[in-house]
Scaffold this active site. Structure first.
Site, PDB file in Angstrom:
ATOM      1  N   ARG A  81      -0.690  -9.357  13.215  1.00  0.00           N
ATOM      2  CA  ARG A  81      -1.134  -8.352  12.362  1.00  0.00           C
ATOM      3  C   ARG A  81      -2.043  -8.948  11.448  1.00  0.00           C
ATOM      4  NH1 ARG A  81       4.599  -5.643  10.696  1.00  0.00           N
ATOM      5  NH2 ARG A  81       3.304  -4.370   9.586  1.00  0.00           N
ATOM      6  N   LYS A 118       0.789  -1.082  -0.049  1.00  0.00           N
ATOM      7  CA  LYS A 118       0.158  -0.114  -0.166  1.00  0.00           C
ATOM      8  C   LYS A 118       0.875   1.243  -0.055  1.00  0.00           C
ATOM      9  CE  LYS A 118      -2.320  -1.174   3.695  1.00  0.00           C
ATOM     10  NZ  LYS A 118      -1.780  -2.571   4.276  1.00  0.00           N
ATOM     11  N   ARG A 130      11.423  -1.092  11.387  1.00  0.00           N
ATOM     12  CA  ARG A 130       9.798  -1.044  12.318  1.00  0.00           C
ATOM     13  C   ARG A 130      10.031  -2.424  13.051  1.00  0.00           C
ATOM     14  NH1 ARG A 130       4.837  -0.223   8.353  1.00  0.00           N
ATOM     15  NH2 ARG A 130       4.100  -1.205   9.813  1.00  0.00           N
ATOM     16  N   ARG A 175      -9.665   0.429   8.872  1.00  0.00           N
ATOM     17  CA  ARG A 175      -9.232  -0.892   9.180  1.00  0.00           C
ATOM     18  C   ARG A 175     -10.375  -1.462  10.258  1.00  0.00           C
ATOM     19  NH1 ARG A 175      -3.494   0.119   9.042  1.00  0.00           N
ATOM     20  NH2 ARG A 175      -2.029  -1.935   9.254  1.00  0.00           N
ATOM     21  N   ARG A 183      11.381  -6.533   4.707  1.00  0.00           N
ATOM     22  CA  ARG A 183      11.147  -4.759   4.913  1.00  0.00           C
ATOM     23  C   ARG A 183      12.009  -4.429   6.312  1.00  0.00           C
ATOM     24  NH1 ARG A 183       5.344  -2.285   4.680  1.00  0.00           N
ATOM     25  NH2 ARG A 183       5.192  -2.830   6.987  1.00  0.00           N
TER      26      ARG A 183
HETATM   27  P1  AMP Z   1       0.676   0.370   9.014  1.00  0.00           P
HETATM   28  O1  AMP Z   1       1.658   1.257   8.822  1.00  0.00           O
HETATM   29  O2  AMP Z   1      -0.688   0.737   8.231  1.00  0.00           O
HETATM   30  O3  AMP Z   1       1.146  -1.166   8.778  1.00  0.00           O
HETATM   31  O4  AMP Z   1       0.144   0.272  10.427  1.00  0.00           O
HETATM   32  C1  AMP Z   1       1.125   0.014  11.572  1.00  0.00           C
HETATM   33  C2  AMP Z   1       0.283  -0.282  12.692  1.00  0.00           C
HETATM   34  O5  AMP Z   1      -0.232   1.255  12.994  1.00  0.00           O
HETATM   35  C3  AMP Z   1      -0.895  -1.150  12.803  1.00  0.00           C
HETATM   36  O6  AMP Z   1      -0.330  -2.488  13.042  1.00  0.00           O
HETATM   37  C4  AMP Z   1      -1.885  -0.635  13.921  1.00  0.00           C
HETATM   38  O7  AMP Z   1      -1.313  -1.084  15.097  1.00  0.00           O
HETATM   39  C5  AMP Z   1      -1.711   0.944  13.733  1.00  0.00           C
HETATM   40  N1  AMP Z   1      -2.691   1.234  12.732  1.00  0.00           N
HETATM   41  C6  AMP Z   1      -2.404   1.837  11.569  1.00  0.00           C
HETATM   42  N2  AMP Z   1      -3.624   2.309  10.950  1.00  0.00           N
HETATM   43  C7  AMP Z   1      -4.535   2.182  11.932  1.00  0.00           C
HETATM   44  C8  AMP Z   1      -5.905   2.002  11.692  1.00  0.00           C
HETATM   45  N3  AMP Z   1      -6.824   2.573  10.930  1.00  0.00           N
HETATM   46  N4  AMP Z   1      -6.662   1.637  12.926  1.00  0.00           N
HETATM   47  C9  AMP Z   1      -5.912   1.052  14.037  1.00  0.00           C
HETATM   48  N5  AMP Z   1      -4.679   1.063  13.940  1.00  0.00           N
HETATM   49  C10 AMP Z   1      -3.966   1.245  13.064  1.00  0.00           C
END
Ligand code: AMP
Length: 189
Positions: free
Chosen positions: A146, A14, A134, A89, A128
């Site tokens: 996740r 994404k 991360r 989400r 990654r």
């Molecule tokens: P991402 O960078 O999209 O992989 O998000 C990393 C982490 O941020 C996720 O595993 C969640 O802990 C948190 N996070 C990101 N977006 C959301 C969302 N829309 N709702 C809840 N938690 C989120």
């Protein structure tokens, strides 16, 4: 306005694809994960709260996430449109986003869902970790959590947009350029 949701499990690509689409379509990129990480780096109260969930591969609570997303949208009153990356989400977030946009006379044009098999997601995320820095990419147990959270809480969001006739599945396996091509074909001119 053209508002797109770039959807898919962790590691689907994404973020990578958003970078191209924002330039090509002149959109504002809103990644809730990026915003949380910026808050962690800036040592804000929100960052501290988000970190406690992110480190465990869990979702940050809906109320906090929705409020943050709405305030980010409001920072861009002149945007030609948004790419929502990593949001919504949960079905509660999807309902809140629809209502929020409707209040502004706007809507979601399309959900573009990158489809990638689970085994490939795990390989990509571990690879990654070497460059993303991360912690949630480096630990196989957190990656699994996740993916499990995605399947349980996030996958149903696709049904919400499918019912509205806005879901477009995109094969997310292949070269970055091939996948970008599939996305632009799906989005149109
Ligand atoms: P991402 O960078 O999209 O992989 O998000 C990393 C982490 O941020 C996720 O595993 C969640 O802990 C948190 N996070 C990101 N977006 C959301 C969302 N829309 N709702 C809840 N938690 C989120």
């Amino acid at each position: 306005m053209r508002n797109l949701i770039l959807f898919g499990p962790p590691g689907a690509g994404k973020g990578t694809q958003s970078a191209f689409l924002v330039d090509h379509y002149n959109l504002v990129h809103l990644s809730t994960g990026d915003i949380f990480r910026a808050n962690i780096k800036g040592e804000t109260e929100l960052g501290q709260l988000a970190k406690s969930y992110m480190d465990q591969g869990q979702l940050v609570p809906d109320d906090v996430t929705i409020k943050m997303l709405e305030s980010e949208v409001n920072k861009h009153p002149d945007a030609a449109g948004f790419i929502f990356d990593g949001f919504p989400r949960t079905t509660a977030q999807a309902g809140a986003l629809d209502a929020f946009l409707e209040g502004q006379g706007q809507t979601i044009a399309s959900m573009l869902a990158l489809e990638v098999p689970e085994a490939e997601l795990k390989t990509r995320l571990l690879a990654r970790a070497a460059t993303s820095g991360r912690a949630d990419d480096a630990d196989p147990a957190v990656i699994q959590k996740r993916i499990d959270v995605y399947n349980a809480e996030t996958a149903p969001v696709a049904d919400h947009y499918r019912a509205a006739g806005k879901y477009q599945g995109i094969d997310g396996v292949g070269s970055i350029e091939d996948i970008t091509g599939r996305l632009t074909t799906a989005i149109g001119a």
